[in-house]
Scaffold this active site. Sequence first.
Site, short mmCIF file in Angstrom:
data_model
loop_
_atom_site.label_atom_id
_atom_site.label_comp_id
_atom_site.label_asym_id
_atom_site.label_seq_id
_atom_site.Cartn_x
_atom_site.Cartn_y
_atom_site.Cartn_z
N GLU A 1 29.30 52.40 47.94
CA GLU A 1 28.83 51.10 47.43
C GLU A 1 27.68 51.34 46.47
OE1 GLU A 1 29.59 47.83 50.99
OE2 GLU A 1 27.60 48.60 50.62
N LYS B 1 48.47 49.63 32.51
CA LYS B 1 49.56 49.15 31.67
C LYS B 1 49.80 50.19 30.57
CE LYS B 1 48.83 44.47 33.30
NZ LYS B 1 48.43 43.07 33.05
N ASP C 1 40.44 39.27 27.24
CA ASP C 1 41.18 39.84 28.37
C ASP C 1 42.29 40.72 27.77
OD1 ASP C 1 42.53 40.55 30.61
OD2 ASP C 1 42.92 38.51 31.33
N ARG D 1 46.41 52.12 38.88
CA ARG D 1 46.31 50.68 39.01
C ARG D 1 44.85 50.30 39.20
NH1 ARG D 1 49.90 47.27 39.15
NH2 ARG D 1 51.33 49.00 38.89
N THR E 1 42.97 46.22 32.18
CA THR E 1 43.54 46.99 33.28
C THR E 1 43.64 48.44 32.81
OG1 THR E 1 45.80 46.68 32.48
CG2 THR E 1 44.98 45.07 34.10
#
Length: 413
Positions: free
Chosen positions: A62, A235, A206, A241, A232
């Site tokens: 964290e 892609k 985005d 991922r 992302t």
Amino acid sequence: MSVTHAPQTTDVLTRQDPELAEILLGELHRQSSTLQLIAAENFCSPAVLAALGSPLANKYAEGYPGARHHGGCEIVDVAERLAVDRAKSLFGAEHANVQSHSGSSAVLAAYAALLRPGDTVLALGLPYGGHLTHGSPANFSGRWFDFVPYGVDAETGLIDHDQVRTLARTHRPKAIVCGSIAYPRHIDYAFFREVADEVGAYLIADAAHPIGLVAGGAAPSPVPYADVVCATTHKVLRGPRGGMILCGGELAERVDRAVFPFTQGGAQMHTIAAKAVAFGEAATPAFTAYAHQVVANARVLAATLVDEGLVVTTGGTDTHLVTADPAPLGVDGRTARGRLAAAGLVLDCCALPHADTRGLRLGTAAVTTQGMAEKEMMRIAALLAGVVRGEVESVPAREEVRDLVGGFPPYPA
Ligand SMILES: *Cc1c(COP(=O)(O)O)cnc(C)c1O
């Protein structure tokens, strides 16, 4: 089972958990024996898979490098710094946050960094290719913010810039979002920047889909224009991922705090290491060539689909994405997708601007990674049209698909 060589060490699983090993091999077989035309998918490299399957998955981390809430982070800190440095240099960004678990959580964090619940946001409407996180009532975005949708021109299928400007002037949004799950053309980021400046809004790009093309120099970059870029990594970019956020130095702290602790807990260090591997791969000349081939392939795919009688949205593509209406062939998108799935062509339906029926959405990222080029795109488009028309039955179609993909194994032995 006859499969191409598994890129991971599946032998340990085969010994310990044959039931699960069988599932992994079955999926590998499915991916290698059918045509992967889902626009959001790709085949990441064995090196990316190796990082994903590494003991970094065990580490709790964290916080951020040098400021963790857990002990023993000195090694994973190096991995995260490497991923951040590679992302910054790949995209020419002042700041990168590589912790977002997915594209959607990156968008959530971007909103959290810049907005308050109830704020007005202008974004491409879902019927025109907006993502769930761009104001769907089923998503946090539609529930917590007041989204005003813009659309595309009914004739051309291109983003209606006049409407964007008018809506921005009328609604004075706190943020404008540009980016889509299905828009096949380049986005004019300079235009969106100008409108955002005129009305005092933040600009959020985005770029989940085109970011891999941006990395390979095959699409314009939103980085010089947007306040925050969400993306992302899985892609066209061909990494694990996950998500990523790029921004200027002045927003770095707000973005970092919006990711952790506001919307996420511990960082997934194995995924971050795999992102570092993918950023390294994307910085190579081979990836630049790949990104340009992805676009060349999509252009040929679109043109051949037009020749076969489908209506291609905007008449073609600038990217890896093609959306097409099969209605002139006598079937709607859903029926077409079913026939194609039975034939081993795996793709999605999508909304069509200004049509009640659904269309087909295809992408060339995965097939291009396999090494397919223009010739194969023509073959795929002709086969697709034959199957959709009902001229080619699913059994012979599957044979042809197997023959086609047989020469292009995604993970050669
Ligand atoms: C894919 C995509 C996302 C979401 O990514 P996930 O990793 O599936 O959450 C968000 N926005 C756009 C425009 C996308 O294309």
